[in-house]
Design a protein around this motif. Structure first.
Motif, mmCIF file in Angstrom:
data_model
loop_
_atom_site.group_PDB
_atom_site.id
_atom_site.type_symbol
_atom_site.label_atom_id
_atom_site.label_comp_id
_atom_site.label_asym_id
_atom_site.label_seq_id
_atom_site.Cartn_x
_atom_site.Cartn_y
_atom_site.Cartn_z
ATOM 1 N N TYR A 47 0.816 -1.172 -0.038
ATOM 2 C CA TYR A 47 -0.036 0.064 0.056
ATOM 3 C C TYR A 47 1.020 1.185 -0.072
ATOM 4 C CZ TYR A 47 -3.316 -3.556 1.480
ATOM 5 O OH TYR A 47 -4.417 -4.541 1.506
ATOM 6 N N VAL A 48 0.261 2.321 -0.686
ATOM 7 C CA VAL A 48 1.071 3.744 -0.578
ATOM 8 C C VAL A 48 0.201 4.517 -0.590
ATOM 9 C CG1 VAL A 48 1.130 3.744 -3.066
ATOM 10 C CG2 VAL A 48 2.705 5.128 -2.101
ATOM 11 N N ILE A 49 0.699 5.707 0.181
ATOM 12 C CA ILE A 49 -0.406 6.800 0.184
ATOM 13 C C ILE A 49 0.543 8.176 -0.555
ATOM 14 C CG2 ILE A 49 0.953 7.909 2.439
ATOM 15 C CD1 ILE A 49 -1.583 8.720 3.539
ATOM 16 N N ARG A 50 -0.429 8.490 -1.465
ATOM 17 C CA ARG A 50 -0.256 9.556 -2.351
ATOM 18 C C ARG A 50 -0.591 10.883 -1.765
ATOM 19 N NH1 ARG A 50 2.984 6.457 -5.785
ATOM 20 N NH2 ARG A 50 1.809 4.863 -6.679
ATOM 21 N N VAL A 51 0.836 11.601 -1.080
ATOM 22 C CA VAL A 51 0.612 13.079 -0.869
ATOM 23 C C VAL A 51 1.869 13.636 -1.147
ATOM 24 C CG1 VAL A 51 -0.903 12.428 1.278
ATOM 25 C CG2 VAL A 51 1.460 12.274 1.611
ATOM 26 N N ASP A 52 1.835 14.926 -1.066
ATOM 27 C CA ASP A 52 2.851 15.819 -1.172
ATOM 28 C C ASP A 52 3.906 15.599 -0.186
ATOM 29 O OD1 ASP A 52 5.153 17.458 -1.849
ATOM 30 O OD2 ASP A 52 3.797 19.132 -2.472
ATOM 31 N N PRO A 53 5.239 15.035 -0.059
ATOM 32 C CA PRO A 53 5.839 14.734 1.165
ATOM 33 C C PRO A 53 6.086 16.026 2.035
ATOM 34 C CG PRO A 53 6.918 13.761 -0.455
ATOM 35 C CD PRO A 53 6.025 14.544 -1.338
ATOM 36 N N VAL A 54 6.111 17.287 1.462
ATOM 37 C CA VAL A 54 6.170 18.411 2.271
ATOM 38 C C VAL A 54 4.953 18.810 3.213
ATOM 39 C CG1 VAL A 54 7.913 19.464 0.965
ATOM 40 C CG2 VAL A 54 5.667 20.109 0.576
ATOM 41 N N GLU A 55 3.829 17.901 2.717
ATOM 42 C CA GLU A 55 2.629 17.950 3.431
ATOM 43 C C GLU A 55 2.614 17.318 4.819
ATOM 44 O OE1 GLU A 55 -0.661 16.882 0.811
ATOM 45 O OE2 GLU A 55 -0.565 18.788 -0.131
ATOM 46 N N VAL A 56 3.590 16.607 5.089
ATOM 47 C CA VAL A 56 3.850 15.660 6.256
ATOM 48 C C VAL A 56 4.937 16.588 6.961
ATOM 49 C CG1 VAL A 56 4.341 13.432 7.056
ATOM 50 C CG2 VAL A 56 3.195 13.626 5.070
ATOM 51 N N ASP A 57 4.803 16.560 8.371
ATOM 52 C CA ASP A 57 5.747 17.242 9.181
ATOM 53 C C ASP A 57 6.975 16.724 9.164
ATOM 54 O OD1 ASP A 57 4.963 15.283 10.748
ATOM 55 O OD2 ASP A 57 4.293 16.435 12.379
ATOM 56 N N LEU A 58 7.214 15.364 9.247
ATOM 57 C CA LEU A 58 8.566 14.839 9.227
ATOM 58 C C LEU A 58 9.441 15.167 7.926
ATOM 59 C CD1 LEU A 58 10.662 12.594 10.234
ATOM 60 C CD2 LEU A 58 9.288 10.951 9.088
ATOM 61 N N HIS A 59 8.607 15.002 6.906
ATOM 62 C CA HIS A 59 9.317 15.153 5.634
ATOM 63 C C HIS A 59 9.505 16.803 5.325
ATOM 64 C CE1 HIS A 59 8.681 11.060 4.643
ATOM 65 N NE2 HIS A 59 7.445 11.250 4.803
ATOM 66 N N LEU A 60 8.521 17.501 5.844
ATOM 67 C CA LEU A 60 8.956 19.025 5.664
ATOM 68 C C LEU A 60 10.220 19.253 6.592
ATOM 69 C CD1 LEU A 60 8.219 21.877 4.918
ATOM 70 C CD2 LEU A 60 6.521 21.958 6.933
ATOM 71 N N PHE A 61 10.423 18.725 7.785
ATOM 72 C CA PHE A 61 11.583 18.731 8.640
ATOM 73 C C PHE A 61 12.807 18.586 7.652
ATOM 74 C CE2 PHE A 61 14.772 16.843 11.144
ATOM 75 C CZ PHE A 61 15.112 17.683 12.143
ATOM 76 N N ARG A 62 12.634 17.533 6.959
ATOM 77 C CA ARG A 62 14.047 17.254 6.307
ATOM 78 C C ARG A 62 14.076 18.162 5.140
ATOM 79 N NH1 ARG A 62 12.114 10.772 6.424
ATOM 80 N NH2 ARG A 62 13.194 10.269 8.365
ATOM 81 N N HIS A 63 13.122 18.544 4.625
ATOM 82 C CA HIS A 63 13.258 19.504 3.465
ATOM 83 C C HIS A 63 13.892 20.748 3.889
ATOM 84 C CE1 HIS A 63 12.314 22.326 0.023
ATOM 85 N NE2 HIS A 63 11.700 23.152 0.847
ATOM 86 N N LEU A 64 13.347 21.245 5.181
ATOM 87 C CA LEU A 64 13.962 22.670 5.867
ATOM 88 C C LEU A 64 15.309 22.378 6.293
ATOM 89 C CD1 LEU A 64 10.790 23.376 7.903
ATOM 90 C CD2 LEU A 64 11.575 24.682 5.690
ATOM 91 N N VAL A 65 15.674 21.324 6.580
ATOM 92 C CA VAL A 65 17.046 21.219 7.060
ATOM 93 C C VAL A 65 18.081 21.044 5.664
ATOM 94 C CG1 VAL A 65 18.603 19.374 7.799
ATOM 95 C CG2 VAL A 65 16.532 19.786 9.145
ATOM 96 N N ARG A 66 17.717 20.472 4.583
ATOM 97 C CA ARG A 66 18.467 20.190 3.669
ATOM 98 C C ARG A 66 18.564 21.574 2.908
ATOM 99 N NH1 ARG A 66 15.321 15.714 2.195
ATOM 100 N NH2 ARG A 66 14.065 16.832 0.997
ATOM 101 N N THR A 67 17.602 22.688 3.012
ATOM 102 C CA THR A 67 17.758 24.179 2.561
ATOM 103 C C THR A 67 18.165 24.979 3.620
ATOM 104 O OG1 THR A 67 15.208 24.392 3.044
ATOM 105 C CG2 THR A 67 15.727 23.630 0.814
ATOM 106 N N GLY A 68 18.656 24.469 4.767
ATOM 107 C CA GLY A 68 19.384 25.491 5.744
ATOM 108 C C GLY A 68 18.466 26.394 6.470
#
Length: 869
Positions: free
Chosen positions: A84-105
């Motif tokens: 099973y897979v959930i189709r969402v934009d990763p940055v809509e999930v706080d965990l993945h948004l956390f990782r995006h923010l870290v990557r972008t400083g």
């Protein structure tokens, strides 16, 4: 749409929270959100949600939850092969948004998201591993954010959190480097460099490794940046002395003695060359004005100069011996491998400089003196004569303007001749001329000729007096009066408030007059807010002072010093009893002191002046000055001055009818003797205090507690008996603070002799009292006593809790030595409980604190490597 997996799992659609009902439904969603965009097999989903021992109908249960999820969040959940897979934009999930923010400083925003644990409501092996893995990501993000804050200069605010992080991960070199940078940027260079040594030792002991290249490079950079830079500002303008500068350049490292008459420019030459040669001495430049030819009492003793140098070299006070020979040896050891320049200015004789001279040739010493010193070490002698005529003309012209000087060459020659080609005289005369640009130089030359007659061209004292007299005639009457009075000041400098009190004038008026004197080059603002002048100018000012104004001016100044000292002493130690003090004379300024920092700064700035003034004040002035200095000299480990000041204060009180003041000062005298290791004299002083406090039970109780403190470890039972007697007296007169101190002393004493139940009993009795007073250090001491008691009874869990509280309290109270001891005890407790990792962390922190305080730590290092014992 927005989802969270930090804390509980939740979803928001169009701004509204979506309810999931049963906890397992949220758990299924959480697993899929963590893997957003990736397929999770049915088997993995079962294991991650239900654990590695799921019930028999686990697949059916998960299928039911998936169906409900499709109904709650339509269109997001898909079947993909066997998973099973959930189709969402990763940055809509706080965990993945956390990782995006870290990557972008954008680490601050990222850390704000991760305030709660990942999937905190799901307790399966997979969830626990996911949290452990994310803890590494979170730590890395925190360190990235710390790096950003360090780059922006926010050093001091980072220290507490980094300290706590280091306690958890003592061998993490990145965190260690951040703490070192934060400490250094907060002005705590010694602590920064000492922490590097602790980390290096921990790596060697625990891992058999050396610090990384990055940490070593940071250490070298900060070590260079931490080198003392004590040289005063270079003289401007500086003219001539080309031959002497060349000789200084060519002199081998060792000792150079510049000699010459007063005012000939010895200090200017030494300081100018020192700035020019500073790069040759990357480990720093040390400077002290020894005031060897200043007024009586102003000369700096070798011991004072040693303490200043050791402090500048970041040697902890606790490591400094009491005796002059020990201090001298410590300075030599500290300088042994350092390339340092030392300038000893205005020395009176070889005895004054001998204890300051280093052992080897890495440190280069430049001494200035009016006499031909002959130190024990071979020295290069550089006699300094009058400025050559051309250089003297250039120096004066640079002060009054070259065009003006060139327009009157004959007058210029006359002024230079009548100033005896002395830089000091030329500077004073030049300052006078510069303030009157319309004043012809010929008139200046005539005025100089009309004043004090010269004996001959070699009588430089007469020449200087003539120039000084000329400049003083140009002063306003009020400025001349202040100049005369400044010749009376004890010590080497004076504050604005002190000068105002000396003159009996308001602060604003005094400030204007000091500015006028500085413009005339008769005064110098050596550091902001403190004023001094050349000793020859000061001698001249003292000659001008009128007999009818001397006594009253000095009385006003001593009122200022004694009464401001009382206010500072009360703020510095709020629990002290206010001493009886006289009303000040009219015109005395007593500046407000409201914080501990202000009190400490005032007392340390005025410490040399107070010590110089004490022998010359009235008995009341003398003992109040000694009272104000007692606590700060003790806490700053200035034990020789503590003893001297209290001896003077006791002698003054013996002339007064003040038994209470005498008794309290005898306690301070006993403390001074005790700090110097003179225990018999300390005991004698305290027994005198006991007699002086006859009829005063609280006073006698305080003396008994001080006698108890003198007892060595093999006489703790005697200390307990003294403390019990003190407690009974405090109880008889209702002195609550005294009772608290006595109860704390009993808890400590019983712990020392192994009466652990009694130690706990007294500690539990006194703890609510310390809490009611909001006394941080008192609570910390009591936690420490509780820890000792619990440890002795084998209750290691409660002992560890108590010692942890003690560590925190001592840190908040600023007592590093007691904090170090508490961490050592905490390590022992963890070791006894069988937790080697926590024991090692506590001992490493204790070693660090011992090193910072200048205390031996070898006994703790042995605990880290039992096989060495």
């Amino acid at each position: 749409m927005r989802f969270t997996v930090f804390g509980g799992v939740s979803a928001w659609v169009d701004g509204r929270a979506v309810e999931f009902g049963p906890t397992r439904l949220a758990a299924v969603l959480g697993v899929l959100l963590v893997e957003a965009g990736h397929t999770v097999s049915a088997d993995d989903l079962v294991e991650r949600v239900l654990g590695d021992a799921p019930p028999t109908r686990a697949r059916a249960m998960v299928q039911t939850w998936l169906t409900r999820l499709r109904q709650t969040l339509p269109g997001l959940l898909e079947r993909d092969g066997a998973g099973y897979v959930i189709r969402v934009d990763p940055v809509e999930v706080d965990l993945h948004l956390f990782r995006h923010l870290v990557r972008t400083g954008r680490t601050a925003e990222a850390l704000a998201l991760a305030q709660e644990e990942l999937l905190s409501t799901l307790d399966t092996p997979w969830a626990r591993q996911a949290r452990a893995d994310f803890a590494g990501e979170l730590l890395a993000a925190r360190m990235d954010h710390t790096d950003a804050l360090l780059r922006s200069g926010e050093h001091a605010a980072l220290v507490p959190d980094l300290r706590a992080l280091v306690a958890q991960r003592p061998l993490d070199e990145r965190i260690a480097g951040q703490l070192i940078e934060a400490l250094h940027g907060s002005g705590r260079a010694a602590e920064a460099l000492q922490h590097f040594e602790v980390v290096r030792e921990g790596l060697a002991t625990e891992l058999g490794a050396e610090p990384s290249r990055q940490l070593t490079a940071l250490h070298r950079r900060l070590q260079a940046a931490s080198a003392p830079r004590q040289l005063p500002a270079p003289p401007k303008p500086f003219t001539g002395r080309a031959l002497e500068l060349a000789e200084l350049d060519q002199a081998p490292n060792g000792v150079v003695v510049i000699t010459g008459t007063g005012g000939v420019g010895k200090t200017s030459l030494a300081v100018h060359w020192a700035h020019r040669a500073a790069e040759r001495f990357p480990d720093g430049q040390l400077y002290v004005n020894l005031h060897g030819f200043g007024p009586s009492g102003a000369a700096v003793s070798p011991g004072d100069a040693l303490l200043r140098f050791l402090s500048a070299l970041d040697v902890p006070r606790a490591k400094v011996p009491h005796d002059l020979a020990g201090q001298s040896e410590l300075l030599r050891d500290t300088l042994a491998d350092k390339r340092v320049l030392m300038v000893l200015d205005n020395a009176t004789d070889a005895d004054q400089v001998e204890p300051l001279l280093p052992r080897g040739t890495h440190t280069h010493v430049v001494i200035t003196s009016r006499t031909a010193l002959r130190p024990a070490r071979k020295a290069f002698s550089l006699p300094l004569g009058l400025l050559p005529p051309d250089d003297a003309r250039e120096l004066f012209a640079s002060r009054v303007g070259h065009e003006r000087a060139q327009a009157e060459p004959d007058a210029l020659d006359t002024v230079v001749r009548r100033c005896a080609r002395l830089p000091l005289a030329l500077a004073v005369a030049g300052a006078r001329a510069a303030t009157q640009p319309e004043f012809p130089l010929a008139a200046l030359a005539d005025e100089l000729a009309d004043l004090d007659a010269f004996a001959d061209d070699d009588d430089v004292t007469a020449d200087l007096r003539s120039v000084f007299s000329h400049s003083c005639r140009a002063l306003s009457p009020a400025a001349l009066r202040l100049f005369r009075m400044l010749g009376l000041m004890p010590g080497s400098d004076i504050s604005l408030a002190g000068a105002a009190s000396l003159a009996g004038l308001p602060l604003e008026a005094t400030s204007s007059l000091l500015t006028e004197l500085a413009r005339a080059n008769l005064l110098d603002e050596s550091v902001p807010g403190r004023f001094t002048c050349h000793d020859l100018l000061r001698d001249y000012a003292a000659e001008l002072a009128h007999d009818d104004e001397r006594d009253e001016a000095l009385h006003r100044l001593f009122d200022h010093l004694a009464l401001t000292g009382v206010e500072a002493g009360l703020v510095y130690t709020p629990t002290r009893h206010r001493p009886a003090a006289p009303e000040p004379l009219a015109g005395v300024v007593i500046p407000p002191i409201t914080t501990h920092e202000e009190a400490s700064a005032w007392l340390m700035a005025e410490h040399p002046t107070l010590m110089a003034a004490m022998p010359h004040g009235t008995p009341t002035h003398t003992w109040l000055m000694g009272w104000s200095l007692a606590d700060i000299l003790d806490r700053q480990a200035l034990h020789r001055d503590l003893l001297t000041s209290q001896q003077l204060a006791v002698a003054a009180l013996e002339q007064l009818d003040d038994r209470d003041g005498l008794a309290r000062t005898l306690i301070n005298l006993g403390r001074g003797f005790g700090r110097m290791g003179r225990l018999d004299e300390a005991t004698a002083a305290l027994h005198r205090a006991l007699d002086a406090h006859e009829g005063n039970p609280a006073g006698q109780a305080q003396v008994l507690l001080n006698i108890a403190m003198l007892c060595p470890d093999d006489k703790i039972p005697e200390a307990i008996e003294y403390t019990k007697r003190g407690l009974a007296l405090f109880e008889s007169c209702g002195d609550e603070y005294g009772q608290i101190n006595a109860l704390t002393g009993l808890a400590w004493g019983y712990g020392k002799i192994g009466e652990y139940a009694l130690a706990i009993e007294y500690a539990e009795r006194v703890m609510p009292m310390w809490r009611a007073m909001d006394h941080v250090l008192g609570q910390a001491e009591t936690w420490d006593n509780l820890g000792t008691g619990y440890f002795g009874l084998g209750d290691y869990e409660r002992a560890a809790e108590a010692f942890t509280e003690a560590c925190n309290g001592f840190r908040l109270g600023g007592d590093r030595q007691l904090e170090a001891a508490a961490y050592d005890e905490l390590g022992d407790t963890h070791a006894a409980a069988g937790d080697a990792e926590l024991a090692s962390a506590a001992w490493l922190r204790s070693i660090e604190l011992h090193v910072e305080a200048g205390l031996p730590a070898d006994h703790i290092r042995l605990k880290l490597k039992p096989e060495r014992q």
